[in-house]
Design a protein around this motif. Structure first.
Motif, PDB file in Angstrom:
ATOM      1  N   CYS A  34      50.913  25.233 -24.173  1.00  0.00           N
ATOM      2  CA  CYS A  34      50.307  26.138 -23.182  1.00  0.00           C
ATOM      3  C   CYS A  34      49.645  27.328 -23.865  1.00  0.00           C
ATOM      4  CB  CYS A  34      51.362  26.607 -22.183  1.00  0.00           C
ATOM      5  SG  CYS A  34      51.909  25.297 -21.080  1.00  0.00           S
ATOM      6  N   THR A  36      48.146  27.297 -26.775  1.00  0.00           N
ATOM      7  CA  THR A  36      46.851  26.859 -27.315  1.00  0.00           C
ATOM      8  C   THR A  36      45.840  26.580 -26.208  1.00  0.00           C
ATOM      9  OG1 THR A  36      47.566  24.546 -27.430  1.00  0.00           O
ATOM     10  CG2 THR A  36      47.870  25.873 -29.404  1.00  0.00           C
ATOM     11  N   ILE A  37      46.311  26.232 -25.032  1.00  0.00           N
ATOM     12  CA  ILE A  37      45.397  26.008 -23.907  1.00  0.00           C
ATOM     13  C   ILE A  37      44.854  27.326 -23.378  1.00  0.00           C
ATOM     14  CG2 ILE A  37      45.287  25.258 -21.483  1.00  0.00           C
ATOM     15  CD1 ILE A  37      47.290  23.013 -22.282  1.00  0.00           C
TER      16      ILE A  37
END
Length: 194
Positions: A34, A36-37
């Motif tokens: 999450c 990196t998103i």
């Protein structure tokens, strides 16, 4: 960063003993995924709601995460709350720490920017993490039954949750963004304009 240390030092044991998670590493990986998103989306949020709004959102996610942990359990909706709390790591980290680094870089005068970043790192990852590790250990002892060795996880997680929301209220009331004045042009820049 005091509350970040709570997450790093205690969450694995919490997921195992209170939620029945066997694959701790894989489960906690959800938070990093999450992160990196949401990191590439940070500029969009900064543009849309501004630095103060992003920092408020990040801090609110810290408090919400620990509130979810306080109500988590081994199955059904309580288990989903635990996983949602882990997933919030993306918002918590990106919208508070990454945004904080950006804010520090934007606000510090150019000649002391590196020193400002070093101070920010020392206070957050040094002092804050150390203090959080100590406090989470003390709190874990306080909420562990000495005879049965069972931890009252709900009570434990409510302490950092309430602490974050109190800090958030103080932040909302007292944090001010001062508009920057445009820098006066240098003589060379004035000459170029003409």
């Amino acid at each position: 960063t005091v509350v970040l240390a709570f997450y790093y030092t205690v969450t694995g044991e919490f997921l195992k003993s209170a939620c029945g998670v066997q694959n701790i590493g894989s489960t906690m990986l959800i938070g990093q995924v999450c992160e990196t998103i949401f990191l590439p989306l940070l500029p969009l949020f900064l543009w849309r709601i501004g630095m103060k709004g992003v920092l408020i959102l990040g801090m609110a996610c810290w408090g919400l995460r620990y509130f979810l942990f306080a109500n988590a359990g081994p199955e059904g909706l309580p288990f989903a709350l635990a996983i949602a709390g882990v997933a919030l790591h993306g918002f918590c980290f990106d919208f508070f720490f990454a945004a904080g680094v950006i804010h520090c870089d934007n606000e510090a005068p150019k000649d002391i920017r590196a020193s400002a970043q070093a101070l920010f790192s020392f206070l957050t990852y040094g002092v804050g993490m150390w203090l959080g590790s100590v406090l989470s250990g003390i709190l874990l002892d306080r909420y562990t039954n000495p005879e049965t060795k069972v931890v009252d996880w709900s009570g434990f997680w409510m302490v950092p949750s309430i602490g974050v929301f109190v800090c958030l209220a103080v932040f909302v009331l007292f944090f001010r963004m001062t508009p920057k004045k445009p820098a006066a042009p240098t003589p060379a820049e004035e000459k170029e304009q003409w």
